[in-house]
Write an enzyme that holds these catalytic residues in place. Structure first.
Site, short mmCIF file in Angstrom:
data_model
loop_
_atom_site.label_atom_id
_atom_site.label_comp_id
_atom_site.label_asym_id
_atom_site.label_seq_id
_atom_site.Cartn_x
_atom_site.Cartn_y
_atom_site.Cartn_z
N CYS A 1 0.37 1.62 5.90
CA CYS A 1 -1.39 1.79 6.92
C CYS A 1 -2.09 0.58 7.07
O CYS A 1 -1.79 -0.74 7.85
CB CYS A 1 -1.65 2.44 6.42
SG CYS A 1 -2.85 3.74 7.60
N HIS B 1 2.42 7.04 5.42
CA HIS B 1 1.85 6.63 3.90
C HIS B 1 3.35 7.31 2.69
O HIS B 1 3.11 8.36 2.52
CB HIS B 1 0.78 7.18 3.73
CG HIS B 1 -0.71 6.41 3.91
ND1 HIS B 1 -1.24 5.40 3.21
CD2 HIS B 1 -1.21 6.31 5.37
CE1 HIS B 1 -2.62 5.24 3.89
NE2 HIS B 1 -2.04 5.78 5.51
N GLU C 1 3.46 6.15 -0.53
CA GLU C 1 2.13 7.24 -1.35
C GLU C 1 2.37 7.90 -1.90
O GLU C 1 2.02 8.73 -2.84
CB GLU C 1 1.42 5.40 -2.05
CG GLU C 1 0.76 5.38 -1.63
CD GLU C 1 0.18 5.43 -0.08
OE1 GLU C 1 -0.94 5.24 0.81
OE2 GLU C 1 1.68 4.94 0.46
#
Length: 226
Positions: free
Chosen positions: A85, A202, A204
């Site tokens: 990002c 994303h 994560e």
């Protein structure tokens, strides 16, 4: 291995990244950008957020932090580097990868789950998947539209440097499933080395099983296979 997660003023996904990596038994530490990289880093992550409030352009100011010269040198030595990002924006702005991320076609902040098609399975960041797999990963950005000169994009495609594209749940691409207007539905690319990658979604945020899907684990496991 210990992954250095670089925190800039305005980073806000550094702790998420640290927790996700540690869930995968990958040691991680948050490094303040003014302190520089530790000696002989074994992995580097540029996390999401809004570094310096996205002034000028998203990632432009962080890309000029002195630590980024250290990151470029480490990347040239083969240290795995992943930008996510805002980290992807910083990666492009600092020359780790080609192209740029700019204002979404909608001119709005997009926060939603999207589908990605894995374009190749022989890079560290995609080795956990099969080519053609469809994974679900969230996005949260206002400047996620990937832009690059048409001729250079064609060269990147010929060089197999596109690793993820936005798609539907069946793996089909097109404007209707492109959340930000990225050229050719590009969501992630690698640099001159396969050990360097940036992507707008994303991973994560879809790594910990106690908060939902875990499709992003394979991306982060790239630090171990790089």
């Amino acid at each position: 291995m210990t992954v250095s997660i670089i925190r800039f003023g305005g980073s806000n996904c550094d702790r998420d990244a640290e927790r996700a990596l540690e869930h995968l038994d990958i040691d991680a530490e948050i490094v303040w950008h003014e302190d520089g990289l530790p000696e002989d880093p074994s992995g580097i992550m540029l996390p999401g957020g809004f570094s310096y409030g996205d002034y000028l352009r998203a990632g432009a100011m962080a890309a000029r932090s002195p630590i980024m010269e250290e990151v470029r040198e480490a990347a040239a030595d083969g240290v795995p580097v992943l930008g996510v990002c805002n980290g992807a924006q910083i990666g492009c702005e600092s020359g780790l990868t080609e192209g740029a991320f700019t204002t979404n076609e909608s001119a709005r902040f997009q926060c939603e789950h999207v589908y990605l098609r894995v374009e190749r399975d022989d890079t560290p960041w995609t080795a956990a998947y099969e080519e053609g797999d469809v994974i679900e990963i969230p996005i949260a950005h206002g400047e996620g539209r990937y832009e690059i000169d048409d001729d250079r994009l064609a060269e990147l495609e010929d060089e197999d440097r596109i690793i993820f594209r936005y798609c539907d749940e069946n793996g089909e691409t097109g404007p209707d499933v492109n959340p930000n207007g990225s050229k050719h539905n590009v969501a992630g690319v690698i640099g001159d080395r396969e050990t360097v990658a940036v992507l707008m979604p994303h991973p994560e945020r879809v790594t910990l099983p106690d908060v939902g899907p875990t499709d992003g684990q394979g991306v982060l496991q790239g630090f171990e296979s790089a």
